[in-house]
Enzyme design. Sequence first.
Site, PDB file in Angstrom:
ATOM      1  N   SER A  25      -9.759   2.772   1.602  1.00 41.58           N
ATOM      2  CA  SER A  25      -8.472   2.897   1.444  1.00 41.58           C
ATOM      3  C   SER A  25      -7.511   2.046   1.551  1.00 41.58           C
ATOM      4  CB  SER A  25      -7.905   3.290   3.095  1.00 41.58           C
ATOM      5  OG  SER A  25      -6.475   3.896   2.955  1.00 41.58           O
ATOM      6  N   SER A  38     -10.367  -0.450   6.621  1.00 44.59           N
ATOM      7  CA  SER A  38      -9.606  -0.793   5.642  1.00 44.59           C
ATOM      8  C   SER A  38      -9.022  -1.702   4.722  1.00 44.59           C
ATOM      9  CB  SER A  38      -8.976   0.800   5.375  1.00 44.59           C
ATOM     10  OG  SER A  38      -9.839   2.333   5.394  1.00 44.59           O
ATOM     11  N   LYS A  72       0.762  -1.189  -0.272  1.00 47.42           N
ATOM     12  CA  LYS A  72      -0.493  -0.184  -0.141  1.00 47.42           C
ATOM     13  C   LYS A  72       0.760   1.238   0.308  1.00 47.42           C
ATOM     14  CE  LYS A  72      -3.699   1.765   2.766  1.00 47.42           C
ATOM     15  NZ  LYS A  72      -5.000   1.611   3.132  1.00 47.42           N
TER      16      LYS A  72
END
Length: 513
Positions: free
Chosen positions: A200, A224, A127
């Site tokens: 997210s 998320s 991420k």
Amino acid sequence: MDQENPGGEEARTTSPDLTRRRLIMALASGAAVSWGTATPAGNSPSKDISLHYASLLEVANLIKAGDLRPTVLAEMQLERIAAIDPGLHSYVTVMADQAMESARQANAEIAAGRYRGPLHGVPIGIKDLCFTKGVRTMAGTRVLADFIPEYDATVVARLEAAGAVILGELTLCEGAHGPYHPELEVPVNPWDAQRWSGVSSSGNGVATAAGLCFGSVGTDTGGSIRYPSAANGCVGLKPTYGRVSRYGVFALAASMDHVGPMTRTVADAALVFEAMAGYDSHDPTSLSEPVPDVRAELGRGVAGLRIGFDRRYASHRVDPDVTQAVSDVVAGLKNLGAEIVEVEMPKIGSAGLTWYNIETVEALIANAQTFPSRADEYGPGFRTALEYGQQVSATTYASAMMQRAEYSARLYRTLAGIDCLVCPSLATAARTKSVDPTVESDEDWNRLVPNDVFTYPFNFAGVPTLSVPCGFSADGLPLSVQFVASRLDEAMLCRVGYACEQAMPWHLKHPPL
């Protein structure tokens, strides 16, 4: 970790079906092989045996046995990203050169007998919230468009030390909050382009589901990891708060941020968790408890376990197909020998507002160097949240923290009497996506956020959760069940989730790409 024992990984977890393994080996060698699909009635899972949909452990076993070279696997993944991701937008930065260099290094090390373990040579995604040395890390915001970290986040360093090949950084909402920055692309749900891809860690969910990596690192402040896992049909593990270091990970709300793996199987999530977790002196919230051997627990089954279920909590304001799918999981666990215990979840109250008051204040702190001094560079959704945080009084914040502590204490008592709790990961299948994802304030979003009580409470309490695919809606979208356990009990979650997954293998169905 059996790093020097050929075949050790297969001995420690249940081996894949022999036919499946042979077909994966044939695909790895470049043979033209087709399994076809087994699709009985309705939305039964198809057994897509494409190599890019193999599990992390399956390709790890092939690499270890010498049947698949890391460079071949990395090239395959990069080619697939180049071919498919322009329409999915799961990667914000593809690290092709670095990935191939890591794969070549893995080739050489494995050939020389220096096998590091099951992540060695396996491509994963990170991420774009986790510092990656020398690579732009922008946290979904234009304010950080030129930020290039000088060091790796601890989770990145640990995965690299385990030999993982990092393919690139994955797209996220701005600052990991909710809405997206208007100048950045929004990840597309691979099951249905008109559906939500899950807040997210949405890039993680899309890339993992679409076979664009064999696992990924996500974060979770209020859902998320679980939202995109549910929306895209993945496995998501939110560990106990402090189990995985947050050092080098951009904060959203430091007291509720969790870092965890997103994969296509429970065993893969357990493997990545083991590599990521552990004490880190750079993170003052890091826990010193030893990391458990989660994979050793997977095959123990659920016979005799006490599984808590609050039927009203799991069905109130929940779509009927989600309610039915979760009920089927409960019935399945009972058939496997678990004892289903009726529990009453603590009253949630205004959990959404409590969470928002905490999150926006802590996000304001996390963004203090650039907000409000560069407020005009933020997108409208995240800027509005930060402006809200400016208006939250110290008294309101303190009151929210007290409510959080009181709720958490009640939840701890509920969990203490059971081995784990079962509930939905999300009250719906992936909703129709917002017309304007930079604000996400349409009717569906407003309905989802205040009423979805299956995420915030477990961030309040910092307890571990595991999301696992559990079926499909009438219109073919993934559904997800969530298991929740007491602090530090990730091994129990994965044990229950693995039993569920083996009995109802919905994870074998993949998006029609």
